[in-house]
Design a protein around this motif. Sequence first.
Motif, mmCIF file in Angstrom:
data_model
loop_
_atom_site.group_PDB
_atom_site.id
_atom_site.type_symbol
_atom_site.label_atom_id
_atom_site.label_comp_id
_atom_site.label_asym_id
_atom_site.label_seq_id
_atom_site.Cartn_x
_atom_site.Cartn_y
_atom_site.Cartn_z
ATOM 1 N N HIS A 41 -2.786 -2.139 -5.030
ATOM 2 C CA HIS A 41 -2.437 -3.286 -4.635
ATOM 3 C C HIS A 41 -1.022 -4.039 -4.555
ATOM 4 C CE1 HIS A 41 -5.773 -2.792 -1.480
ATOM 5 N NE2 HIS A 41 -6.182 -2.140 -2.391
ATOM 6 N N CYS A 67 0.255 -7.079 1.483
ATOM 7 C CA CYS A 67 -0.333 -5.411 0.844
ATOM 8 C C CYS A 67 0.043 -4.521 1.699
ATOM 9 C CB CYS A 67 -2.155 -5.653 0.769
ATOM 10 S SG CYS A 67 -2.470 -4.454 -0.763
ATOM 11 N N CYS A 76 -3.620 -9.867 -1.721
ATOM 12 C CA CYS A 76 -5.076 -9.658 -1.660
ATOM 13 C C CYS A 76 -6.364 -9.482 -2.179
ATOM 14 C CB CYS A 76 -5.504 -7.941 -0.735
ATOM 15 S SG CYS A 76 -5.000 -7.029 -1.265
ATOM 16 N N ASP A 91 -1.659 -2.159 0.428
ATOM 17 C CA ASP A 91 -2.873 -0.462 0.938
ATOM 18 C C ASP A 91 -3.230 -1.240 1.733
ATOM 19 O OD1 ASP A 91 -1.405 0.958 -1.452
ATOM 20 O OD2 ASP A 91 -2.669 -0.225 -2.591
ATOM 21 N N CYS A 92 -3.942 -2.738 2.248
ATOM 22 C CA CYS A 92 -4.560 -2.899 2.998
ATOM 23 C C CYS A 92 -3.480 -4.216 3.812
ATOM 24 C CB CYS A 92 -5.838 -3.379 2.216
ATOM 25 S SG CYS A 92 -5.190 -5.289 1.690
ATOM 26 N N TRP A 132 -0.540 -10.989 0.475
ATOM 27 C CA TRP A 132 -1.007 -10.642 -0.696
ATOM 28 C C TRP A 132 -0.543 -11.928 -2.053
ATOM 29 C CZ3 TRP A 132 1.335 -11.425 -5.396
ATOM 30 C CH2 TRP A 132 0.742 -10.145 -6.767
#
Length: 90
Positions: free
Chosen positions: A6, A15, A24, A17-18, A22
Motif C-alpha cells: 500500500h 493509497c 491507509c 491499492d485501496c 495514505w
Amino acid sequence: METLSHQPRRPLWLCRDCSADWPCGPARLALLREHADDLTWLRVYLAGLMHEALRDLIRLNPHTPPAPAEIWSRFLAWAAPPTAHHPEHI
C-alpha cells in the motif's frame, strides 16, 4: 524487510491499492511491523513524509490546505507511543 504493497500515489497522497488517504490502515500496520524495533526512526520518517505531503497537497490546492490536526493525525498520531488517554492509535 517486507515490501509495502500500500504505497502512496503522489502528489495526491492516496493509497495506490485501496485509494484511501495514505498511510491507509494496511500501510500503517505494515510500517509498524517492519519498524517495530525502531519506532523512533519510524516517527522521524513519517514526519518527513508528512512534510512532503503538506508541500504537495498545498501546491495542488493552495486555497484549502489540510488542517494541521488532520495531517498530524493522518501521519503521526497513530505511530505515537500509547498513553493512558489514547491506548490505541490505529
